[in-house]
Design a protein around this motif. Sequence first.
Motif, PDB file in Angstrom:
ATOM      1  N   GLN A  56       1.476  59.956  72.992  1.00  0.00           N
ATOM      2  CA  GLN A  56       2.440  58.973  73.487  1.00  0.00           C
ATOM      3  C   GLN A  56       3.671  59.707  74.026  1.00  0.00           C
ATOM      4  OE1 GLN A  56       3.331  56.032  70.518  1.00  0.00           O
ATOM      5  NE2 GLN A  56       4.789  54.942  71.816  1.00  0.00           N
ATOM      6  N   ASP A  71      -3.022  57.134  74.186  1.00  0.00           N
ATOM      7  CA  ASP A  71      -1.876  56.467  73.548  1.00  0.00           C
ATOM      8  C   ASP A  71      -0.807  56.206  74.609  1.00  0.00           C
ATOM      9  OD1 ASP A  71      -0.146  55.367  71.734  1.00  0.00           O
ATOM     10  OD2 ASP A  71      -0.016  57.114  70.423  1.00  0.00           O
ATOM     11  N   GLU A  72      -0.873  55.020  75.188  1.00  0.00           N
ATOM     12  CA  GLU A  72       0.118  54.552  76.178  1.00  0.00           C
ATOM     13  C   GLU A  72       0.184  55.441  77.422  1.00  0.00           C
ATOM     14  OE1 GLU A  72       3.683  52.807  74.880  1.00  0.00           O
ATOM     15  OE2 GLU A  72       2.939  52.323  72.877  1.00  0.00           O
TER      16      GLU A  72
END
Length: 262
Positions: free
Chosen positions: A88, A177-178
């Motif tokens: 992220q 993750d994102e």
Amino acid sequence: MNNQPILQMRGVTKTFGGIFALNEVSFDLFESDILGIIGPNGSGKTTLVNCITGFIKMTYGEVLFRGKNISRRPAYKIADMGIARTFQIMRPYFSLPAYKNLVIPLFSPRAKRTGGWRGGGKLGDRNAVSIDILEEMGFERESYVPYKMASNLPTGYLKRLELARCLALKPEIILCDEVFSGLSMSEIASMVPLIERLQIEGITLIMIEHRLRELFQVANRVLVLNFGEKLIEGTPGEVMADKKVKEAYFGSEKVEEVETYA
Ligand SMILES: Nc1ncnc2c1ncn2[C@@H]1O[C@H](COP(=O)(O)OP(=O)(O)OP(=O)(O)O)[C@@H](O)[C@H]1O
Ligand SMILES: [Mg+2]
């Protein structure tokens, strides 16, 4: 399509002090799935990725990869089995050029064993393979961008570099993750076909996202986390029609996105 799950979570729980970051989370991931995982800030999404990939040890529960219990294995062994992840908060080697970031995973035992990304045969010149992979992930081969220091890359390219680094391992699963966060609408629009391409290449994906509209373009299933617990799992349509989901988002800054989609 194979009906055996490629990855199974069984009651995965992670506590930090007295806080349940994850509480008895179970789900199955099937080959070629794109499973979206959504949930308000702090609902346990990154913790889930950390538990699957061995970056943190779960408190209890099990993760099975192709039926094998990998719950207690160290991160490097899980990566070696073909489970890659993005971060992220992007984690390139900032002081290396973009393409050199891939040379490191290309020397990993897994990449050597499998022949990397396209597979089949010796890897040969890692620098050349790095440029090939970067191009696959949207770096312009003829430009200077693959040669730029990672510290000087804009967010859009750093996100692509995260994916490219995963690809260098020839992964079976990528946990994203994102990867859309911090990108403009047009940057996301250009990332979507890259994600679709990974799926076509046979990679199974988990995509954690707050950008629901774009996520639902690619995900075939969606799981919602709330306060560390699985709230619901279903198709994007089923999930968005669920009252509990709107309630979970209510009060978070993400509510607008849910409402505009629904
Ligand atoms: N290393 C840690 N030590 C203590 N608490 C932690 C740690 N990592 C996560 N937590 C807590 O666990 C909960 C879940 O955090 P996590 O980062 O998994 O959420 P998230 O769903 O990824 O959130 P976001 O959408 O903001 O990325 C939060 O309450 C967080 O504060
Ligand atoms: Mg997170």
